[in-house]
Design an enzyme around this catalytic site. Structure first.
Site, mmCIF file in Angstrom:
data_model
loop_
_atom_site.group_PDB
_atom_site.id
_atom_site.type_symbol
_atom_site.label_atom_id
_atom_site.label_comp_id
_atom_site.label_asym_id
_atom_site.label_seq_id
_atom_site.Cartn_x
_atom_site.Cartn_y
_atom_site.Cartn_z
ATOM 1 N N GLU A 141 0.827 -1.211 0.000
ATOM 2 C CA GLU A 141 0.000 0.000 0.000
ATOM 3 C C GLU A 141 0.861 1.261 0.000
ATOM 4 O O GLU A 141 0.970 1.972 1.002
ATOM 5 C CB GLU A 141 -0.985 -0.057 1.170
ATOM 6 C CG GLU A 141 -1.957 -1.228 0.994
ATOM 7 C CD GLU A 141 -2.903 -1.434 2.162
ATOM 8 O OE1 GLU A 141 -3.029 -0.533 3.002
ATOM 9 O OE2 GLU A 141 -3.511 -2.527 2.228
ATOM 10 N N HIS A 187 -8.232 -8.695 1.194
ATOM 11 C CA HIS A 187 -7.548 -7.414 1.417
ATOM 12 C C HIS A 187 -6.264 -7.721 2.180
ATOM 13 O O HIS A 187 -6.152 -8.756 2.824
ATOM 14 C CB HIS A 187 -8.439 -6.436 2.187
ATOM 15 C CG HIS A 187 -9.334 -5.683 1.253
ATOM 16 N ND1 HIS A 187 -9.469 -4.315 1.274
ATOM 17 C CD2 HIS A 187 -10.102 -6.133 0.231
ATOM 18 C CE1 HIS A 187 -10.299 -3.956 0.310
ATOM 19 N NE2 HIS A 187 -10.707 -5.034 -0.339
ATOM 20 N N GLU A 229 -9.830 3.705 0.122
ATOM 21 C CA GLU A 229 -9.904 3.976 1.556
ATOM 22 C C GLU A 229 -8.907 5.049 1.995
ATOM 23 O O GLU A 229 -9.157 5.793 2.940
ATOM 24 C CB GLU A 229 -9.679 2.685 2.360
ATOM 25 C CG GLU A 229 -8.317 2.053 2.122
ATOM 26 C CD GLU A 229 -8.090 0.741 2.888
ATOM 27 O OE1 GLU A 229 -9.047 0.199 3.439
ATOM 28 O OE2 GLU A 229 -6.935 0.280 2.915
HETATM 29 C C1 NOJ Z 1 -8.488 -2.675 5.542
HETATM 30 C C2 NOJ Z 1 -9.326 -3.001 4.352
HETATM 31 O O1 NOJ Z 1 -8.643 -2.646 3.167
HETATM 32 C C3 NOJ Z 1 -10.644 -2.304 4.467
HETATM 33 O O2 NOJ Z 1 -11.435 -2.501 3.314
HETATM 34 C C4 NOJ Z 1 -11.344 -2.770 5.714
HETATM 35 O O3 NOJ Z 1 -12.537 -2.034 5.892
HETATM 36 C C5 NOJ Z 1 -10.471 -2.547 6.935
HETATM 37 N N1 NOJ Z 1 -9.182 -3.086 6.742
HETATM 38 C C6 NOJ Z 1 -11.087 -3.190 8.173
HETATM 39 O O4 NOJ Z 1 -10.900 -4.547 8.150
HETATM 40 CA CA CA Z 2 -6.110 -2.165 3.056
#
Ligand code: NOJ
Ligand code: CA
Length: 668
Positions: free
Chosen positions: A178, A451, A476
């Site tokens: 990331e 993820h 996000e």
């Molecule tokens: C990181 C993930 O990328 C995201 O989509 C998720 O909501 C959070 N972690 C919580 O698990």
């Molecule tokens: Ca993530």
């Protein structure tokens, strides 16, 4: 399905064996159109390979072989005992995908080497030359006596003939994959993840990656000097790179080669290097778009944990299900429905999530019953917090619960810098963990969205329940960090996305995030968010915004229409990090869709519509940046228009700064 297999044994180029000069041999294999060639060479008992595209050298002679534990190695004192070339040409069908039928056409060279020692150990190397790149892998059958062997180093080198511009993210970092991409000369790199994409000074577009990563460490690339890169296997915590049972097959080392950047995207070499579908029944696997009790948590409107603003309550779930019905969306993700969430959930620790116990205020049976009555499927969520010990103890119970409630989709998260606070996500431990979970999910008829994943190396061909994964900075980051710059989404298609589908979670139409944290926004226009559904391929696409931001918004029509399963994909124009225009044909209709996006710069592009069926008339429904719109000014305004077009027409697109255009071509 077309299938053609031929095999010709070639030994004519080889000399006898015994004396040192007879440890020399050289053999070339070329791709079906003759453009890409790999030359294998054994000189003084040491194997190497080189690669050319036409007359242009891409990789100069580069070392091959292994170092094992206790100083033992397999890279010299070898002779060729057999070679074999063959041609393969087959067209296979994807269960779902960005293109329905894929041609797998290559020329293969297999070389069997044997040590000139008492041990006489053998090493097989397979090379494949495709029109869109080259690949090779090693197979070590063992020495017949050892039942364990540890690889301490894979000596594979990629001595690039020429420098070029690279787009890269750093390896060995706590946030996994990331990171924002950096663009710099190959000759300045340190150690980077793959896919590593390069525009060479010869004008070629190259991307290094690997395919079919099973029971092995993932490969990062370390620069040694100049433009020489070396395979750097991600180690276990104890320093071992790969623990084997005495024999091993490596993943394919891949190099995609293209004359323009768009051809990297429509190369299916990585998938071709994976095994065919192993799942007999795939009827439960369904590409889909989905709403989620999710963005609300990221912008601070809701909490993941039990609190007065808890997101996953039965009441909120019912409200979201009602929105699904109203907006015509048939899948809903619910995060934070279980016990174990705390305000510190994202800190590095062995968090103890439960995968069966519901949070106060949430009733899974009631929610899934209500969803079913409205024709909505609930997507399950397992956040492991990287506590893999805890997860694997509960995985059967957790997946079994979802199966019991008729659920067929699961998102699985691995937040944390190390698995079990110990191992890299991308080492052999992680590779085996993710594969185990994927196979386990198939047993419970669950399609997976990982993820914090291991990078994609084409597993979806073998396990079509492997839908999408994150594995890059997604949407996000715009909710709670300084965000992603507009250029990020015009780099992803040429880098991270070459490995496979990404759950980027596009579709934030309230780009200023009015209900979110002060000073955070999405650095995009709303029209660009629509275009991302075409540009960033995934069989599962989130409609990531709060549902109230879709309700009554005329632009949502495009998000209702846009498919997630395609029969064909073409890239009409592209420059890495600058802009890209992609068109895809719906698998279930005669309609085409276009997504065009740009970085910080506004642009005008002219698009020939010759991809449309000749003689047919289409209604082009155009969603464009309104006049004066850019990511910094009036970003949310979308101008919707429509006109009749045929394949003989062309369209002028204006993309605002950080903007985009999305078009549906509905066949009349
Ligand atoms: C990181 C993930 O990328 C995201 O989509 C998720 O909501 C959070 N972690 C919580 O698990
Ligand atoms: Ca993530």
């Amino acid at each position: 399905m077309i299938k053609k297999l031929t095999s010709i044994a070639i030994t004519a180029f080889l000399f006898g064996c015994g004396s040192p000069e007879n440890k020399d041999s050289k053999i070339t294999v070329s791709s079906p159109n003759g453009k890409n060639s790999i030359t294998f060479e054994l000189r003084q008992g040491k194997p190497s390979y080189s690669v050319k595209h036409g007359e242009t050298g891409i990789i100069d002679a580069s070392e091959m072989g292994f170092v094992f534990k206790n100083g033992d190695s397999l890279h010299n004192n070898l002779r060729v005992v057999n070679t074999n070339t063959s041609e393969h040409d087959e067209t296979w069908e994807q269960v779902w995908g960005e293109k329905q039928f894929i041609q797998d056409h290559y020329q293969q060279l297999e070389v069997v080497l044997q040590e000139e020692t008492d041990q006489k150990r053998q090493l097989k190397i397979q090379f494949r030359a495709f029109d869109d790149g080259i690949a090779f892998r090693y197979q070590y059958p063992g020495n017949g006596t050892e039942d364990s062997l540890v690889i301490m180093d894979e000596l594979t080198r990629f001595n690039l003939s020429n420098d070029g511009e690279a787009w890269w993210i750093p390896a060995y970092q706590d946030n996994r994959y990331e990171y924002l991409f950096t663009q710099s000369a190959v000759s300045t790199l340190d150690t980077v993840h793959t896919p590593l994409t390069i525009k060479s000074n010869d004008g070629l577009f190259l991307s290094f990656h690997e395919a079919n990563l099973i029971n092995y460490a993932s490969m990062t690339l370390a620069r040694e000097n100049g433009t020489a890169l070396k395979c750097d296997l991600v180690p276990w915590a104890d320093g071992d790179r790969v623990k084997t049972n005495g024999s091993f097959t490596t993943p394919w080392r891949t190099l995609q080669i293209a004359e323009n950047p768009g051809d990297l995207i429509t190369s299916y070499m990585i998938l071709n290097l994976n095994d065919p579908n192993k799942l007999e029944d795939t009827s439960w696997i369904e590409p889909h778009k989905y709403l989620g009790i999710w963005w609300g948590m990221h912008i601070g409107k809701y909490s993941f944990w039990e609190s007065p603003i808890q997101g996953a309550t039965t009441e909120n779930a019912r409200m979201y299900i009602d929105y699904c019905e109203k907006l015509g969306v048939d899948h809903l993700l619910i995060e934070g429905w279980n016990k174990g969430w705390t305000p510190q959930w994202y800190e590095n620790a062995m968090h103890m999530f439960s995968f069966t116990k519901e949070a106060d205020g949430f009733d899974l049976k009631e929610v899934t019953d209500y969803a079913r009555s409205k024709g909505v499927s609930i997507i399950g969520y397992h956040e492991t917090g990287s506590n893999i010990i805890n997860y694997l103890e509960q995985i059967d119970a957790g997946m079994g619960l979802y199966q019991k409630y008729g659920m067929h989709d699961i998102k699985i998260g691995q937040v944390g810098s190390r698995l079990n606070m110990k191992e890299w996500h991308h080492g052999q431990f992680g590779v085996n963990y993710y594969r185990f979970v994927l196979e386990k999910a198939a047993e419970y008829e669950l399609a997976v969205n990982f993820h914090e994943p291991i990078k994609d190396t084409g597993e979806r061909r073998t396990y079509p329940n492997m839908m999408a994964r994150e594995g890059a900075r997604g949407q996000e980051y715009n909710a709670w960090s300084e965000g992603n710059p507009p250029s990020h989404t015009v780099i992803l298609p040429f880098t991270r996305m070459l490995s496979g589908p990404m759950d980027f979670t596009p579709g934030i139409l309230d780009v200023e995030i009015k209900q979110g944290y002060e000073g955070r926004d999405v650095h995009t226009t709303a029209a660009k968010q629509l275009a991302l559904y075409v540009v960033l391929y995934s069989p599962v696409q989130m409609l990531a915004d709060l549902p109230e931001n879709y309700d009554g918004n005329p632009a949502f029509k495009f998000l209702q229409d846009v498919p997630v399963d395609w029969s064909d994909t073409r890239v009409l124009n592209a420059e890495i990090g600058e802009y890209i225009t992609t068109v895809r044909k719906d698998k279930n209709s005669e309609d085409w869709y276009l997504g065009s996006i740009t970085n910080e710069e506004a642009r005008d592009l002219e698009i020939a519509l010759d991809f449309l069926e000749e003689g047919a008339v289409y209604e082009a429904q155009i969603y464009a940046d309104a006049e004066g719109t850019g990511y910094e000014t009036n970003p949310a305004e979308i101008e919707v228009s429509s006109r009749e077009v045929t394949s003989k027409d062309s369209l002028k697109l204006h993309l605002g700064k950080g903007g985009g255009t999305a078009i549906r071509f509905g066949k009349k």
